[in-house]
Design a protein around this motif. Structure first.
Motif, short mmCIF file in Angstrom:
data_model
loop_
_atom_site.label_atom_id
_atom_site.label_comp_id
_atom_site.label_asym_id
_atom_site.label_seq_id
_atom_site.Cartn_x
_atom_site.Cartn_y
_atom_site.Cartn_z
N ALA A 84 72.21 -13.87 -102.33
CA ALA A 84 73.07 -14.03 -101.16
C ALA A 84 74.40 -13.29 -101.22
O ALA A 84 75.16 -13.34 -100.26
N ASP A 85 74.71 -12.61 -102.30
CA ASP A 85 76.03 -11.98 -102.46
C ASP A 85 76.46 -11.19 -101.22
O ASP A 85 77.54 -11.42 -100.68
N ASN A 86 75.63 -10.26 -100.78
CA ASN A 86 75.98 -9.45 -99.61
C ASN A 86 75.86 -10.24 -98.31
O ASN A 86 76.68 -10.06 -97.41
N ASP A 87 74.87 -11.11 -98.22
CA ASP A 87 74.70 -11.90 -97.00
C ASP A 87 75.95 -12.73 -96.70
O ASP A 87 76.36 -12.84 -95.54
N ILE A 88 76.52 -13.32 -97.73
CA ILE A 88 77.72 -14.15 -97.56
C ILE A 88 78.84 -13.30 -96.94
O ILE A 88 79.51 -13.73 -95.99
N LEU A 89 79.03 -12.11 -97.46
CA LEU A 89 80.10 -11.23 -96.96
C LEU A 89 79.79 -10.73 -95.55
O LEU A 89 80.67 -10.69 -94.69
N TRP A 90 78.55 -10.37 -95.29
CA TRP A 90 78.18 -9.86 -93.97
C TRP A 90 78.29 -10.95 -92.90
O TRP A 90 78.71 -10.68 -91.77
N ILE B 58 79.83 -20.25 -106.44
CA ILE B 58 80.68 -19.07 -106.66
C ILE B 58 80.33 -17.98 -105.66
O ILE B 58 81.21 -17.31 -105.12
N VAL B 59 79.04 -17.80 -105.39
CA VAL B 59 78.61 -16.81 -104.39
C VAL B 59 79.18 -17.19 -103.02
O VAL B 59 79.71 -16.33 -102.30
N CYS B 60 79.11 -18.47 -102.67
CA CYS B 60 79.63 -18.94 -101.38
C CYS B 60 81.14 -18.72 -101.25
O CYS B 60 81.65 -18.56 -100.13
N GLN B 61 81.84 -18.72 -102.35
CA GLN B 61 83.30 -18.60 -102.33
C GLN B 61 83.78 -17.16 -102.20
O GLN B 61 84.98 -16.93 -102.09
N LYS B 62 82.86 -16.22 -102.19
CA LYS B 62 83.26 -14.82 -101.98
C LYS B 62 83.88 -14.69 -100.60
O LYS B 62 83.43 -15.33 -99.65
N LEU B 63 84.89 -13.85 -100.50
CA LEU B 63 85.56 -13.65 -99.22
C LEU B 63 85.54 -12.18 -98.84
O LEU B 63 85.85 -11.31 -99.66
N TYR B 64 85.14 -11.94 -97.61
CA TYR B 64 85.18 -10.58 -97.09
C TYR B 64 86.63 -10.19 -96.83
O TYR B 64 87.39 -10.95 -96.23
N THR B 65 87.02 -9.03 -97.32
CA THR B 65 88.37 -8.52 -97.04
C THR B 65 88.24 -7.18 -96.34
O THR B 65 87.51 -6.30 -96.80
#
Length: 135
Positions: free
Chosen positions: A5-11, A112-119
């Protein structure tokens, strides 16, 4: 339930303003179980005996309305995720002899993956000088 999910979360954040919580990432589970491969295609083949079609994996999913082929791909790609989640969750518990230690580790890594934030990239007025290869 997501897979990788790394990229999905950001997208989802970038394109729709959606933030995911309480997610289980089957990739994290496969990694924790030290499976021979971590891909969803491997999990589908191993547990459901399906050869995954990845033709639209890198397509532009922001297109609306979604073309029928995209919808079919998305259905096929997600249809068995809950079933695979059940299998992997049980394997994590079996490996740990009923203790939830490994399962908790997967949930912690998924968090941790969910906590990624798109900047959003900052505008660089001189960017054309250094980024001439980016079109």
């Amino acid at each position: 339930v997501f897979h990788g999910a790394d990229n999905d979360i950001l997208w989802l954040q970038r394109d729709f303003g959606l933030y995911v919580v309480n997610m289980f990432d089957t990739y994290c589970a496969a990694k924790e179980l030290n499976l021979p491969a971590m891909s969803l295609a491997y999990l589908l083949k191993q547990h459901v005996n399906i050869d995954a079609n990845k033709e639209y994996q890198l397509a532009d999913w922001r297109i609306r309305p979604l073309p029928p082929d995209y919808v079919r791909y998305a259905r096929e790609d997600t249809h068995y995720l809950l079933y695979i989640y059940d299998i992997l969750r049980n394997q994590l518990l079996d490996v740990a002899q009923g203790k939830s230690t490994l399962l908790k580790q997967v949930y912690a890594k998924s968090k941790i993956v969910c906590q990624k934030l798109y900047t959003k990239r900052q505008f660089d007025e001189d960017g054309y000088r250094t980024n001439h290869l980016l079109l």
